[in-house]
Write a protein that holds these residues in place. Structure first.
Motif, PDB file in Angstrom:
ATOM      1  N   TYR A  10       0.869  -1.125   0.032  1.00 21.26           N
ATOM      2  CA  TYR A  10      -0.116  -0.019  -0.010  1.00 21.26           C
ATOM      3  C   TYR A  10       1.024   1.227  -0.178  1.00 21.26           C
ATOM      4  N   THR A  14       1.016   4.367  -2.938  1.00 18.03           N
ATOM      5  CA  THR A  14       1.077   5.669  -2.675  1.00 18.03           C
ATOM      6  C   THR A  14       2.311   6.369  -3.272  1.00 18.03           C
ATOM      7  N   TRP A  18       2.113   9.148  -6.280  1.00 15.58           N
ATOM      8  CA  TRP A  18       2.671  10.549  -5.745  1.00 15.58           C
ATOM      9  C   TRP A  18       3.834  10.897  -6.875  1.00 15.58           C
ATOM     10  N   ALA A 228      -4.192   7.338  -3.776  1.00 15.49           N
ATOM     11  CA  ALA A 228      -2.941   7.636  -3.097  1.00 15.49           C
ATOM     12  C   ALA A 228      -3.212   7.722  -1.631  1.00 15.49           C
ATOM     13  N   TYR A 229      -4.305   8.530  -1.486  1.00 11.74           N
ATOM     14  CA  TYR A 229      -4.744   8.608  -0.047  1.00 11.74           C
ATOM     15  C   TYR A 229      -5.141   7.432   0.609  1.00 11.74           C
ATOM     16  N   SER A 231      -4.489   4.394  -0.105  1.00 13.50           N
ATOM     17  CA  SER A 231      -3.492   3.228  -0.006  1.00 13.50           C
ATOM     18  C   SER A 231      -2.851   3.981   1.256  1.00 13.50           C
ATOM     19  N   LEU A 232      -2.429   5.294   1.328  1.00 10.65           N
ATOM     20  CA  LEU A 232      -1.787   5.735   2.535  1.00 10.65           C
ATOM     21  C   LEU A 232      -2.474   5.321   3.833  1.00 10.65           C
ATOM     22  N   ILE A 248       7.407   6.297   1.367  1.00 13.93           N
ATOM     23  CA  ILE A 248       6.917   7.463   0.523  1.00 13.93           C
ATOM     24  C   ILE A 248       8.008   8.440   0.052  1.00 13.93           C
ATOM     25  N   ASN A 251       8.942   8.936  -3.706  1.00 20.39           N
ATOM     26  CA  ASN A 251       8.569   9.328  -4.689  1.00 20.39           C
ATOM     27  C   ASN A 251       8.932  10.477  -5.354  1.00 20.39           C
TER      28      ASN A 251
END
Length: 303
Positions: A10, A14, A18, A228-229, A231-232, A248, A251
């Motif tokens: 996950y 993200t 991103w 993205a959010y 998964s975050l 993260i 990215n």
């Protein structure tokens, strides 16, 4: 599949989305006004999440009627984070914006020290100074050797830094809110609120005349926000926050590599970037310093 593996997957999703976001935004701003792009991102993400919550948890919609005051403040901060980042990309480049937006996680770590009374280790202090040195190297090289418009570049950096500070404020409040409310319930308001407050400022007339391929790009930007959010939130559910932060930080690397490839191919649909040794050194220092700040020391095993 083990929770640890799920969390890593996950977090990687993200980072992946991103990583390409800044590039897609830079392409979109060629035809669409920055604030209109931001509105579409929030609106599409809200519609997708609203449909999902209506199916899975209709009771979560009550937060739209009576949100906590802290959530309203968090939504205001996130609203400016999106617009500040978008304006930063508009006035500079994807790689520049991606690098300076990393000031957000650094500020969040500092907020943890000042607000949540977390201990700041020697390694984290070193990380702060390394990152600041990297910002100085990168900023000076890009400003002197690449950009003709000094004021435009400075404005873009300021917008990006303001967006990073807004993100740190949002994340600090989110850290408190998530202990009381489910993450997706919070996201429902966080996506919906900006879609409402930005509505009077958007201009849809030019967008309606665009070719359908541009609409695919708009849909991608909205889906990118939702995926993205979401998964975050899932990554934070399965693994520790510090591990998520470390992943993260991939990215900006994705953005740099992609822009390097596009620049070498001399594509016509996006502005080329300049990557000197000083630029690369600055970027490496920023990412390395930020990594030192967010990465926590492993607890020692008791024998």
């Amino acid at each position: 599949m083990q929770n640890q593996t799920k969390g890593i997957i996950y977090a990687c999703v993200t980072a992946f989305f991103w990583g390409f976001l800044a590039i897609a935004l830079k392409v979109a701003v060629q035809e669409i006004e920055p604030i209109t792009i931001v509105w579409f991102r929030f609106f599409i993400a809200f519609v997708i999440l609203l449909g999902w919550q209506l199916y899975r948890s209709p009771s979560s919609l009550k937060i739209l009627i009576k949100p906590p005051f802290l959530l309203v403040l968090a939504a205001i901060a996130l609203s400016w984070n999106y617009l500040g980042f978008m304006l930063g990309i508009n006035y500079t480049t994807p790689s520049n914006a991606q690098l300076f937006i990393q000031f957000g996680p650094l500020t969040l770590a500092l907020a943890g020290f000042l607000i949540f009374k977390e201990k700041l280790s020697r390694r984290q202090m070193i990380g702060f100074f390394v990152a600041l040195a990297g910002f100085a190297f990168f900023y000076r090289d890009q400003l002197l050797a690449f950009f003709d418009g000094k004021e435009q570049y400075n404005l873009g950096v300021l917008f990006t830094l303001s967006g990073a500070l807004a993100w740190a404020a949002y994340a600090t409040m989110q850290k408190k809110l998530v202990t009381v409310h489910p993450g997706q319930m919070l996201n429902l308001f966080l996506f919906g609120f900006p879609a409402v407050i930005y509505l009077p400022f958007i201009n849809l007339a030019p967008v309606l005349q665009l070719h359908w391929t541009w609409w695919l790009l708009i849909l991608f930007l909205g889906a990118n926000t939702f995926i993205a959010y979401s998964s975050l939130a899932q990554a934070l559910k399965f693994i520790e926050a510090n591990k998520v932060s470390v992943i993260i930080f991939l990215n900006p690397i994705i953005t740099f590599i992609t822009m390097g490839i596009l620049t070498s191919l001399e594509v016509s649909w996006i502005s080329h970037e300049r990557f000197s040794l000083t630029t690369i050194l600055g970027a490496v220092l920023v990412i390395s310093g930020a990594f030192l700040v967010v990465r926590k020391r492993k607890a020692r095993r008791i024998k």
